[in-house]
Enzyme design. Structure first.
Site, PDB file in Angstrom:
ATOM      1  CD  GLU A 197      -1.731  -2.396   1.398  1.00 50.78           C
ATOM      2  OE1 GLU A 197      -0.481  -2.669   1.703  1.00 50.78           O
ATOM      3  OE2 GLU A 197      -2.787  -3.138   0.983  1.00 50.78           O
ATOM      4  CG  HIS A 266      -8.836  -7.603   8.411  1.00 52.64           C
ATOM      5  ND1 HIS A 266      -7.956  -8.347   9.401  1.00 52.64           N
ATOM      6  CD2 HIS A 266      -8.267  -7.621   7.256  1.00 52.64           C
ATOM      7  CE1 HIS A 266      -6.872  -8.578   8.668  1.00 52.64           C
ATOM      8  NE2 HIS A 266      -6.981  -8.489   7.297  1.00 52.64           N
TER       9      HIS A 266
END
Length: 463
Positions: A197, A266
């Site tokens: 990322e 998450h």
């Protein structure tokens, strides 16, 4: 020795799925690692792999079969030359005692990437929005389809728009939001990246500085923490630090907040994190029509926009307007339901909770007005204040944590601008102040509920 291939599960909550298609035929030789079938679930598209060598002797469940229960035998693999008896009707096997996300015990292993399913049927009322003229033709559309259409329309309109991220191209998006874009626009404008990322967000920000208009997809905003320096220090601040000389027209988008049974790392809601940063715009749609209109506006915006989607809503369906070049302005809230007794303010999936609570309250003679913020930064404070001046009471609803949350900002703004109109303190319904538990019963308790919204509304009404 024959071995049954069982219907796999992606998560402990999965009970059934669709056997989308077989990639091997009866009689084909298979070896460990061969993908033999694809299945679709309520969460993902999964590939079923053979882990033993042999021959696919029997297919017990045909391709296209819906609602196949987890652990149902779907095929038989035998050793080469081994006799296999006639096929018997498939019957669901006993549910496993271990979490279904554990490795499959026998022949098949599910390689699941976070990807979505075909459109579940989740009807919802037509969206009341001032941007939709009364006679507009509406068609049912999932949020996933609306987001894809928004990107496709903007990519057709502007050759500088491109999509970058993990699995956005060949795999069609981890949640299938970019489905079909690679085929239409090619690999130069739909760019698969390695799992980094920090790397691809930096590339996207640099491209935006150079005049392109990237749409940077994070598989989940939890992973965007790897790229937070690019988002906050580069994208958000450069226009200010360059004295207005360098724009950063970029959209960071992806699922944000809790899904189901994916644990603390998450499930975090970053709404308040990003909406605290000057230089960013932050959008959080609650339905498909808003998702389409707001994403198109975000792509055209000359500023960096953080576009927070919700995984639970991807497969939900709403009536969406068939309007050429449908745009919703960033920074404008909407009245999702009119009322006179109490104001419920929320965004994203919180609006679904608020509307359900309003429906229940109406059965008790309480008319709640639901304000869908749509955009968190800039926040449409005048819309909140106007509603509170009418109702005299306010409840803020969000999935994020309470401290320094969006609800805290709403409470402060209402106190600053509508204190004299309040007949009760502003209350908040939020996620609980803990990392998201994995256990299903605790996860349910950690998230805000419709019952909590109803209780808060009654509390500010002293009922």
């Amino acid at each position: 020795m024959t071995v049954n291939v069982l219907m796999p599960a992606l998560s402990p909550t999965m009970e059934q799925g669709k056997l989308a298609k077989w990639l091997k035929n009866e009689g084909d030789k298979v070896k460990a690692g061969d993908v033999i079938a694809e299945i679709e679930t309520d969460k993902a598209t999964m590939e079923v792999e053979a882990v033993d060598e042999g021959v696919l002797a029997r297919i017990l469940v045909p391709g296209g079969a819906e609602n196949v229960a987890v652990n149902t035998p779907i095929a038989v693999i035998a050793e080469e030359g081994e006799e296999v008896g006639p096929a018997e009707p498939a019957a669901p096997a006993k549910a496993p005692d271990v979490p279904a996300s554990a490795p499959e015990p026998a022949t098949a292993a599910a390689t699941a990437t976070l990807a979505p399913p075909p459109a579940p049927v989740a009807s919802s009322p037509a969206i009341a929005a001032p941007e939709i003229p009364p006679d507009t033709v509406l068609i049912p559309m999932t949020m996933r389809e609306a987001l894809r259409d928004a990107m496709a329309e903007e990519m057709r309109r502007d050759p500088d728009v491109f999509v970058i991220g993990e699995e956005v191209a060949e795999y069609q998006g981890a949640y299938k939001v970019t489905q079909g874009l690679l085929q239409e626009f090619g690999a130069r404008r739909v760019v698969d990246t390695p799992i980094t990322e920090y790397g691809f967000a930096g590339l996207a920000v640099g491209a935006a500085f150079a005049g392109l208009k990237p749409i940077c997809e994070f598989m989940t905003f939890n992973f965007a923490m790897q790229a937070i320096d690019h988002i906050v220090n580069s994208a958000a601040k450069t226009l200010y630090m360059s004295g207005g000389q360098v724009n950063c027209p970029i959209v960071f988008r992806g699922p944000n907040g809790a899904a189901a049974r994916v644990g603390a790392q998450h499930s975090q809601d970053y709404s308040s994190w990003f909406s605290q940063v000057p230089g960013l715009k932050v959008v959080a749609p609650s339905n498909a029509a808003d998702a389409k209109g707001l994403l198109k506006s975000a792509i055209r915006d000359p500023n960096p926009v953080v576009f927070l989607e919700n995984e639970i809503l991807y497969g939900k369906q709403w009536d969406t307007p068939m309007i050429e070049d449908f745009l919703i302005p960033i920074g404008k809230a909407r009245v999702a339901r009119a009322g006179t007794h109490v104001t419920l303010v929320s965004f994203s999936i919180g609006v679904i909770h608020a509307l359900a609570a309003a429906e229940a309250l109406a059965n008790e003679g309480i008319e709640a007005e639901v304000i869908d913020l749509r955009t968190l930064r800039p926040m449409d404070v005048p819309a909140i204040v106007a509603s509170v001046k009418k109702t005299g009471r306010c409840v803020a609803v969000e999935e994020g944590w309470p401290q320094c949350g969006v609800g805290a900002e709403i409470a402060a703004r209402v106190q600053e601008e509508a204190f004299d109109y309040l007949d009760a303190p502003v209350l908040r319904v939020t996620g609980k102040d803990v990392p998201m538990p994995y256990a299903a019963n605790l996860e349910k308790l950690a998230l805000p509920s419709v019952a909590e919204v109803i209780a808060a509304a009654k509390a500010v009404l002293y009922r």
